[in-house]
Write a protein that holds these residues in place. Structure first.
Motif, PDB file in Angstrom:
ATOM      1  N   TYR A  70       0.867  -1.183   0.000  1.00 28.06           N
ATOM      2  CA  TYR A  70       0.000   0.000   0.000  1.00 28.06           C
ATOM      3  C   TYR A  70       0.897   1.224   0.000  1.00 28.06           C
ATOM      4  CZ  TYR A  70      -2.882   3.799   1.776  1.00 28.06           C
ATOM      5  OH  TYR A  70      -3.512   5.011   1.935  1.00 28.06           O
ATOM      6  N   GLN A  71       0.523   2.206  -0.809  1.00 31.75           N
ATOM      7  CA  GLN A  71       1.357   3.406  -0.944  1.00 31.75           C
ATOM      8  C   GLN A  71       0.471   4.638  -0.963  1.00 31.75           C
ATOM      9  OE1 GLN A  71       3.502   4.565  -4.809  1.00 31.75           O
ATOM     10  NE2 GLN A  71       5.146   3.620  -3.607  1.00 31.75           N
ATOM     11  N   GLU A  72       0.900   5.665  -0.216  1.00 29.12           N
ATOM     12  CA  GLU A  72       0.186   6.933  -0.282  1.00 29.12           C
ATOM     13  C   GLU A  72       1.175   8.085  -0.374  1.00 29.12           C
ATOM     14  OE1 GLU A  72      -2.294   6.736   3.227  1.00 29.12           O
ATOM     15  OE2 GLU A  72      -0.858   7.862   4.430  1.00 29.12           O
ATOM     16  N   PRO A  82      -3.786  12.577   1.934  1.00 25.81           N
ATOM     17  CA  PRO A  82      -3.027  12.146   0.759  1.00 25.81           C
ATOM     18  C   PRO A  82      -3.768  12.428  -0.544  1.00 25.81           C
ATOM     19  CG  PRO A  82      -3.952  10.255   1.914  1.00 25.81           C
ATOM     20  CD  PRO A  82      -4.170  11.455   2.799  1.00 25.81           C
ATOM     21  N   TYR A  83      -3.032  12.842  -1.551  1.00 22.36           N
ATOM     22  CA  TYR A  83      -3.645  13.096  -2.856  1.00 22.36           C
ATOM     23  C   TYR A  83      -3.529  11.884  -3.782  1.00 22.36           C
ATOM     24  CZ  TYR A  83       1.168  14.015  -4.428  1.00 22.36           C
ATOM     25  OH  TYR A  83       2.508  13.901  -4.709  1.00 22.36           O
ATOM     26  N   ARG A  84      -2.739  10.886  -3.392  1.00 23.29           N
ATOM     27  CA  ARG A  84      -2.655   9.652  -4.170  1.00 23.29           C
ATOM     28  C   ARG A  84      -2.558   8.467  -3.227  1.00 23.29           C
ATOM     29  NH1 ARG A  84       1.740   8.830  -8.869  1.00 23.29           N
ATOM     30  NH2 ARG A  84       0.192  10.040 -10.019  1.00 23.29           N
ATOM     31  N   GLN A  85      -3.414   7.488  -3.456  1.00 23.87           N
ATOM     32  CA  GLN A  85      -3.396   6.238  -2.687  1.00 23.87           C
ATOM     33  C   GLN A  85      -3.534   5.086  -3.668  1.00 23.87           C
ATOM     34  OE1 GLN A  85      -6.646   8.148  -0.078  1.00 23.87           O
ATOM     35  NE2 GLN A  85      -5.962   6.396   1.138  1.00 23.87           N
ATOM     36  N   ARG A  86      -2.739   4.057  -3.465  1.00 23.87           N
ATOM     37  CA  ARG A  86      -2.836   2.920  -4.372  1.00 23.87           C
ATOM     38  C   ARG A  86      -2.255   1.674  -3.722  1.00 23.87           C
ATOM     39  NH1 ARG A  86       1.491   5.148  -8.878  1.00 23.87           N
ATOM     40  NH2 ARG A  86       3.210   5.602  -7.450  1.00 23.87           N
ATOM     41  N   PHE A  87      -2.699   0.549  -4.237  1.00 25.30           N
ATOM     42  CA  PHE A  87      -2.065  -0.718  -3.937  1.00 25.30           C
ATOM     43  C   PHE A  87      -1.140  -1.060  -5.087  1.00 25.30           C
ATOM     44  CE2 PHE A  87      -6.093  -1.267  -1.506  1.00 25.30           C
ATOM     45  CZ  PHE A  87      -5.525  -1.438  -0.247  1.00 25.30           C
ATOM     46  N   LYS A 105      -6.359   0.957  -8.028  1.00 24.29           N
ATOM     47  CA  LYS A 105      -7.063   2.079  -7.402  1.00 24.29           C
ATOM     48  C   LYS A 105      -7.971   1.540  -6.315  1.00 24.29           C
ATOM     49  CE  LYS A 105      -9.955   6.087  -8.493  1.00 24.29           C
ATOM     50  NZ  LYS A 105     -10.680   6.810  -9.586  1.00 24.29           N
ATOM     51  N   PRO A 106      -7.717   1.861  -5.038  1.00 23.74           N
ATOM     52  CA  PRO A 106      -8.505   1.279  -3.939  1.00 23.74           C
ATOM     53  C   PRO A 106      -9.985   1.613  -4.036  1.00 23.74           C
ATOM     54  CG  PRO A 106      -6.526   2.357  -3.105  1.00 23.74           C
ATOM     55  CD  PRO A 106      -6.659   2.754  -4.549  1.00 23.74           C
ATOM     56  N   GLN A 107     -10.807   0.671  -3.567  1.00 22.03           N
ATOM     57  CA  GLN A 107     -12.249   0.876  -3.559  1.00 22.03           C
ATOM     58  C   GLN A 107     -12.657   1.918  -2.519  1.00 22.03           C
ATOM     59  OE1 GLN A 107     -14.249  -0.208  -5.766  1.00 22.03           O
ATOM     60  NE2 GLN A 107     -14.392  -2.421  -5.917  1.00 22.03           N
ATOM     61  N   ASN A 108     -11.986   1.889  -1.360  1.00 19.54           N
ATOM     62  CA  ASN A 108     -12.368   2.784  -0.255  1.00 19.54           C
ATOM     63  C   ASN A 108     -11.143   3.514   0.275  1.00 19.54           C
ATOM     64  OD1 ASN A 108     -15.253   1.786  -0.001  1.00 19.54           O
ATOM     65  ND2 ASN A 108     -14.151  -0.129   0.395  1.00 19.54           N
ATOM     66  N   PRO A 109     -10.612   4.465  -0.492  1.00 19.05           N
ATOM     67  CA  PRO A 109      -9.340   5.092  -0.111  1.00 19.05           C
ATOM     68  C   PRO A 109      -9.360   5.816   1.226  1.00 19.05           C
ATOM     69  CG  PRO A 109     -10.389   6.273  -1.932  1.00 19.05           C
ATOM     70  CD  PRO A 109     -11.135   4.987  -1.768  1.00 19.05           C
ATOM     71  N   LYS A 110     -10.465   6.447   1.583  1.00 19.92           N
ATOM     72  CA  LYS A 110     -10.490   7.213   2.830  1.00 19.92           C
ATOM     73  C   LYS A 110     -10.281   6.329   4.048  1.00 19.92           C
ATOM     74  CE  LYS A 110     -13.280  11.160   1.312  1.00 19.92           C
ATOM     75  NZ  LYS A 110     -14.510  11.957   1.535  1.00 19.92           N
ATOM     76  N   LYS A 132      -9.527  -1.630  -8.923  1.00 16.85           N
ATOM     77  CA  LYS A 132      -9.275  -1.878 -10.342  1.00 16.85           C
ATOM     78  C   LYS A 132      -7.808  -1.649 -10.688  1.00 16.85           C
ATOM     79  CE  LYS A 132     -10.646  -0.202 -14.916  1.00 16.85           C
ATOM     80  NZ  LYS A 132     -11.482   0.804 -15.651  1.00 16.85           N
ATOM     81  N   ALA A 133      -7.244  -2.578 -11.465  1.00 20.58           N
ATOM     82  CA  ALA A 133      -5.873  -2.385 -11.955  1.00 20.58           C
ATOM     83  C   ALA A 133      -5.855  -1.224 -12.937  1.00 20.58           C
ATOM     84  CB  ALA A 133      -5.376  -3.658 -12.632  1.00 20.58           C
ATOM     85  N   VAL A 134      -4.923  -0.284 -12.732  1.00 20.50           N
ATOM     86  CA  VAL A 134      -4.916   0.926 -13.558  1.00 20.50           C
ATOM     87  C   VAL A 134      -3.653   1.106 -14.389  1.00 20.50           C
ATOM     88  CG1 VAL A 134      -6.557   2.208 -12.137  1.00 20.50           C
ATOM     89  CG2 VAL A 134      -4.137   2.258 -11.542  1.00 20.50           C
TER      90      VAL A 134
END
Length: 206
Positions: A70-72, A82-87, A105-110, A132-134
């Motif tokens: 996980y990266q933010e 954070p302005y960017r969150q992703r797995f 792109k995480p389903q529930n970033p908050k 979803k894979a982006v």
């Protein structure tokens, strides 16, 4: 035949070791504070990355040989926003020739903000939350570094008005340099590094 099989196994073992090395280059805390001090036009950004465990992993994600992160990213003065969150799934690429870092792109970033502050055993993510894979970056070792790029045509996006993103990253012992750019449908650069990469340097390597 035996020699050919032996070579294939040796190559797979080597690439799997490279997966571990890429993970070690990413996990921890980096920021661009030194670059921001040298250039007032450069933002001071913090990137935090940690390993996570997935529940009920889809076999298609190669769970046995994959590492999930996980990266933010956030402005250093606004770490709680954070302005960017992703797995990220770090694994051997399908062709076996490189290490693939596939972003989701995480389903529930908050609900994930500050996830890396939790103990490792509590960072468990339901596979449905992976999202979803982006985009993917494909990395190969060059000397002591790893250099990776998105596919030649970039990756589709809807982030900040862009329709395509491209990225080139260099992982090295001091941290990471990343040339992350967003383009509109006409090919105009909308955001991202213009002349030089963002220079993330270690604050707390894991």
């Amino acid at each position: 035949m035996a020699t050919s099989t032996g070579n294939a196994v040796a190559e797979l073992v080597m690439i799997e070791q490279q997966v571990k090395e890429v993970v070690s280059h990413l996990v921890g805390v980096m920021d661009t504070s030194a670059q921001a001090r040298a250039n007032p036009d450069s933002p001071d950004v913090r990137m935090t990355t940690c390993t996570v465990n997935l529940e009920s992993v889809d076999p298609g994600l190669n769970p046995a040989t994959s590492v999930f992160l996980y990266q933010e990213q956030a402005l250093s003065k606004r770490l709680n926003s954070p302005y960017r969150q992703r797995f990220l799934r770090i694994a051997v690429s399908d062709n076996g020739q490189s290490v693939e870092s596939r972003g989701f792109k995480p389903q529930n970033p908050k609900t994930l903000i500050g996830l890396c502050n939790q103990p490792d055993g509590e960072r468990v993510i339901p596979s449905n939350d992976l999202g979803k894979a982006v985009c993917s970056v494909f990395l190969k070792p060059v000397g002591e570094n790893y250099i990776g790029q998105t596919p030649e045509d970039g990756c589709p996006t809807k982030y900040r008005g862009a329709v395509k993103i491209t990225n080139t990253i260099i992982l090295h012992k001091e941290g990471m340099d990343t040339l992350d750019r967003g383009f509109d449908a006409a090919g105009n650069l909308l955001w991202g590094a213009k002349d030089s990469p963002y220079q993330f340097r270690w604050v707390e390597p894991q």
